[in-house]
Structures are given as structure tokens and as C-alpha cells.
Design an enzyme around this catalytic site. Structure first.
Site, PDB file in Angstrom:
ATOM      1  N   GLU A 141      -5.747 -43.859 -95.141  1.00 37.14           N
ATOM      2  CA  GLU A 141      -6.958 -44.739 -96.122  1.00 37.14           C
ATOM      3  C   GLU A 141      -7.380 -43.038 -96.947  1.00 37.14           C
ATOM      4  OE1 GLU A 141     -10.052 -47.555 -94.889  1.00 37.14           O
ATOM      5  OE2 GLU A 141     -11.185 -46.949 -95.979  1.00 37.14           O
ATOM      6  N   GLU A 146     -18.048 -43.667-102.655  1.00 40.06           N
ATOM      7  CA  GLU A 146     -18.463 -44.709-101.514  1.00 40.06           C
ATOM      8  C   GLU A 146     -20.602 -44.948-101.220  1.00 40.06           C
ATOM      9  OE1 GLU A 146     -16.470 -45.480 -98.119  1.00 40.06           O
ATOM     10  OE2 GLU A 146     -17.373 -47.534 -98.100  1.00 40.06           O
TER      11      GLU A 146
END
Ligand SMILES: *[C@@H]1O[C@H](CO)[C@@H](O)[C@H](O)[C@H]1NC(C)=O
Ligand SMILES: *[C@@H]1O[C@H](CO)[C@@H](O)[C@H](O)[C@H]1NC(C)=O
Ligand SMILES: *[C@@H]1O[C@H](CO)[C@@H](O)[C@H](O)[C@H]1NC(C)=O
Ligand SMILES: *[C@@H]1O[C@H](CO)[C@@H](O)[C@H](O)[C@H]1NC(C)=O
Ligand SMILES: *[C@@H]1O[C@H](CO)[C@@H](O)[C@H](O)[C@H]1NC(C)=O
Ligand SMILES: *[C@@H]1O[C@H](CO)[C@@H](O)[C@H](O)[C@H]1NC(C)=O
Ligand SMILES: *[C@@H]1O[C@H](CO)[C@@H](O)[C@H](O)[C@H]1NC(C)=O
Ligand SMILES: *[C@@H]1O[C@H](CO)[C@@H](O)[C@H](O)[C@H]1NC(C)=O
Length: 381
Positions: A141, A146
């Protein structure tokens, strides 16, 4: 999409090839998500947030259109991906939001660019622009973008199987919170690098006109660049179909293959946009230091005016492959492909099963603070 200009660029690149070896840093465009077709090849999650425990319902493609939560603004041609800010949510209900994953996935040797004008922010808001392989954590990932709540800086990280670590990072950021990328280490916080720039998240991102996030997944390492709009390199802003990462300078975050065998820990990645509310990270240990009240009761519930800034405004997403290769993995062409079609209006169910972004962010935050304090002390000493 392939203009005369880009054919010229290709011709020139071929010419260059015959003269000198082409550096492995040259990529050509293989995919573009833009304008009225932006949403055509994404899978809408169509389930409540059962991944990060947020208080949202990720709606279907049909309802995303019906409720205008995922649409293309015809005035700008920009794609809008947003939290519902017009409905009143009463106790026990969740608020509607979006999680979309690209139908195609992109293997090692890919680079993707997201050009954005606005990212979601504000108390209880937790957006991400990231990627993962269908098989998680085995396939890895990459969290390119974010943030949570009133934070002002983007946080980047990798999540993998055990054996991938951040070493010899050749990057501009010195804010390294953790270096073990294993999902099994530090409660799955990943190997985190924070962007020192306050133009990388929140109101600061929007006020500088947004910018471009570039993610390179090369066999030699994973790198992320962030360029505020005024600093986007001409090879990106000029929309050429060929780009050369050697013109980008040192990335803000870098995980070289020295400490992480990219081909071993990363499989073709589906690109994902999502916005959740509260949940493991936003409503975690840092909630009370930046926001007031109870995350769900005082923010998610009610008329939704708290979410006027909870949206992505995306100029385009483009994917590139190392020149001379094609790293696009399309489910319709792979033998074991799912039944997803390339039509955005189809009803799509859940995509990958990854349990991204493990819950315990305290360690990360403490490490960042310890890092900041110790570097401050170091400077003073
Ligand atoms: C989340 O919900 C979807 C749809 O019901 C399901 O397929 C998936 O397995 C669930 N994931 C988790 C982690 O519970
Ligand atoms: C759309 O939303 C309505 C009302 O929330 C719900 O009843 C319906 O099942 C949803 N439709 C789809 C296709 O998800
Ligand atoms: C990373 O964490 C995993 C899981 O806890 C552990 O097995 C491994 O030894 C750690 N790696 C390093 C370099 O510390
Ligand atoms: C590049 O493409 C974007 C999106 O299509 C467009 O807004 C912009 O004007 C283009 N720039 C140039 C120099 O063509
Ligand atoms: C770091 O990256 C820059 C830009 O790509 C490169 O010029 C430099 O040689 C690299 N430094 C090291 C120590 O690898
Ligand atoms: C924040 O403080 C309130 C009031 O003290 C408390 O009820 C709540 O659990 C705290 N939230 C978190 C995430 O610690
Ligand atoms: C929305 O709710 C807030 C808080 O309850 C209130 O202050 C505001 O006036 C409401 N806005 C509208 C448009 O109803
Ligand atoms: C919802 O947010 C958008 C901006 O994202 C804003 O234009 C719109 O006025 C807001 N709606 C309401 C009802 O406040």
C-alpha cells in the site's frame, strides 16, 4: 488524448534513444482520468466504512451521481469528490461520502500524478489519495496523501509485509516518524514521512491553488513529490506525454530498494480516493488537541455545514509507464479478472479487502513530536 505534440515528443524521444541510452527515469503516459469521463473507470465502494471505522456510508456510483457527491464541474472540467454537506444526519445514522478505486491497477514501473485544486479538511474529516494491491498486505500500500482534522501537513507512508524498511532515504523531508513498513510493526502505522510544507494539506493547500502529487513506483524505490501549483515542473504543467523524473529534483519522500525490495513487496496497485469521518485516526488520540466536542455527535450529526470544505477538486489523474513498457493491468484482459466493467454507471460492489491505515497513531504522533523536539534541541546544542 494523443496530440500531435505528444507524437512529436515520442518521435524526439525515439531519436534520443538512438543516440544515448534513455535513463530509467523517463515515462510515457498510458492512462488519463479527466473531464467528463473522469469517473468512468472507478469502482464505488457501496458499503459503510468497515475499513477504518469512520461514520460514513460510501455510496454506490448511482447514488454518487444522484446526490452529486461525485461529479464533473462543467464550468472547470474538474472532478469533485465530496462528503454530503446538505443532509441532516440524526443519531445513529452515518453521513454519505465517497470511496472509489480505479478499475485498472498499475504495476512496478508506474508513475501516477494527481493534479488537485482542493483537498478535504476540517474537524472529523479524514481524506486519502492512496493505492493498494487487491491482496493486502502482501501486495503493499502506498499512501501518497493523507490528513486529518485541522492538521496542516500531508502524511505519506507505505504498508507492507514484514521485510520492507525505510533506509538511506534520499528525500527533502526530515520528518520521519517510523521506518518499519511492516503492517505487523507499531500497530500498522507504516513507515511515515510528513511533508514539512503547510501547502501540502488543508486550507494552505487550497490557498496556494492546490498542486500536483507524483507517486513513482520504480524497482529502484518508491518516491513521492509534491509541487504547489506555482512550482509544478513544466514537464507536468505542459501536459507532454513523456516526463522525466530527473527534472523533478529530490522527492519529499523516498523509500529506496536498498531497504525494501519493491518487486517483492509491491504488486499492481489500484488507485483510491476516499473521505471518511472520525474513525481510527481522525477520532484518535490527537482529536482533543485540535478539535472540540465529540467527533460523531458534534460534527457528523446535524445539518452538514461543517463539511463545506470536505471535498477533493481534481484537475486530472494521469498514469505513466517506464518508457517502452505498459504497466496497466486491466481486469477485463486478465484471465482471473473480476466482472467489473469500464462503465461508471454500473453498480459496483466492494473492491479490495485491504485493512488500510491501522488504528494506533499515537506512536506516530509521539515519534514526530520526539523527532521535532530532539531536532530542536540538537539545533540549540
Ligand atoms: C466490508 O463490507 C464489504 C461489503 O459487505 C465486504 O465484502 C467486506 O468483506 C467487508 N470488509 C471488512 C474488512 O469487513
Ligand atoms: C441509494 O440511496 C437510497 C437511499 O439512501 C437507498 O435506499 C438505495 O438503496 C441506494 N441505491 C443504491 C443503488 O445504492
Ligand atoms: C519490523 O517489524 C516486524 C514486525 O514487528 C519485525 O518482525 C521486524 O523485525 C521489524 N524490522 C526491523 C528492521 O526492525
Ligand atoms: C494541461 O491540461 C490541463 C487539464 O487538461 C489544462 O487545464 C491545462 O490548461 C493544460 N495546460 C497546457 C499548457 O496545455
Ligand atoms: C538523491 O537524489 C538526487 C536527485 O535524484 C540525486 O541527484 C542524488 O545523487 C541522490 N543522492 C544520493 C545520495 O543518492
Ligand atoms: C475528547 O474529550 C472528551 C471530553 O473529555 C472525551 O469524552 C472524548 O472521549 C475525548 N476523545 C478522544 C478521542 O479522546
Ligand atoms: C447548521 O447547524 C449549525 C449548528 O447547529 C447552526 O449554527 C447553523 O445555523 C445551521 N445552518 C443552517 C443553514 O441551518
Ligand atoms: C456544500 O459545500 C459546497 C462546497 O463544497 C458549497 O458550494 C455549498 O454551498 C455547500 N452547501 C450548503 C448547503 O452549504
Amino acid at each position: 488524448m494523443v496530440s500531435a505534440h505528444s507524437m512529436m515528443a515520442t518521435a524526439l524521444a525515439c531519436l534520443a534513444f538512438s543516440v544515448a541510452p534513455v535513463a530509467a527515469t523517463t515515462y510515457s503516459m498510458v492512462k488519463e482520468y479527466y473531464g467528463s469521463s473522469f469517473f468512468n473507470e472507478w469502482t464505488f465502494y457501496n458499503n459503510y466504512d468497515n475499513l477504518t471505522n469512520g461514520d460514513v456510508n460510501y455510496v454506490s456510483a448511482q447514488n454518487a451521481t444522484a446526490y452529486k457527491l461525485a461529479y464533473v464541474d462543467t464550468a472547470t472540467n474538474h472532478a469533485i469528490i465530496k462528503v454530503d454537506n446538505t443532509s441532516t444526519v440524526v443519531y445513529d445514522n452515518k453521513r454519505n461520502s465517497i470511496r472509489i478505486a480505479s478499475v485498472d491497477s498499475f504495476g512496478v514501473g508506474s508513475l501516477w500524478v494527481a493534479d488537485m485544486y482542493h483537498v478535504p479538511y476540517g474537524c472529523s474529516v479524514w481524506p486519502a489519495w492512496w493505492s493498494q494491491a487487491p491482496l493486502w498486505p502482501q501486495g503493499g500500500e502506498i499512501d501518497t496523501f493523507e490528513g486529518i482534522n485541522t492538521n496542516t501537513q500531508n502524511q505519506m507512508s507505505l504498508h507492507t509485509e514484514t521485510g520492507c524498511t525505510a533506509v538511506s532515504q534520499n528525500q527533502t523531508s526530515t520528518l520521519v516518524a517510523s521506518t518499519n513498513c511492516s503492517y505487523a510493526a507499531n500497530s500498522d502505522q507504516g513507515c511515515i514521512v510528513t511533508d514539512p510544507s503547510t501547502a501540502s494539506y488543508g486550507a494552505g493547500f487550497a490557498s496556494s491553488g492546490g498542486g500536483a502529487f507524483v507517486t513513482e513506483m520504480a524497482s529502484t524505490g518508491i518516491s513521492i513529490w509534491f509541487f504547489p501549483r506555482s512550482q509544478i515542473p513544466s514537464s507536468l504543467s505542459g501536459n507532454g506525454s513523456i516526463i522525466d523524473t530527473s527534472t523533478f529534483g529530490i522527492p519529499v519522500a523516498n523509500w529506496p530498494s536498498t531497504g525494501c525490495n519493491i518487486a517483492q513487496f509491491f504488486q499492481p496497485q489500484n488507485l483510491i480516493f476516499d473521505i471518511t469521518l472520525c474513525g481510527d485516526w481522525a477520532d484518535g488520540v490527537t482529536w482533543n488537541s485540535t478539535c472540540s466536542g465529540i467527533c460523531y455527535n458534534n460534527w457528523v450529526m446535524g445539518n452538514g455545514t461543517d463539511y463545506n470544505n470536505a471535498y477533493f477538486e481534481v484537475g486530472y489523474v494521469r498514469v505513466f509507464s517506464t518508457e517502452g513498457t505498459n504497466t496497466v493491468v486491466s481486469p477485463t484482459t486478465s484471465a482471473s479478472g473480476s466482472s467489473s466493467t469500464a462503465s461508471g454507471s454500473a453498480t459496483s460492489s466492494s473492491s479490495s479487502a485491504g485493512l488500510l491505515h491501522g488504528g494506533f497513531w499515537m506512536t506516530a504522533t509521539v515519534l514526530v513530536i520526539v523527532g521535532l523536539v530532539s531536532s530542536a534541541l540538537f539545533t540549540l546544542a
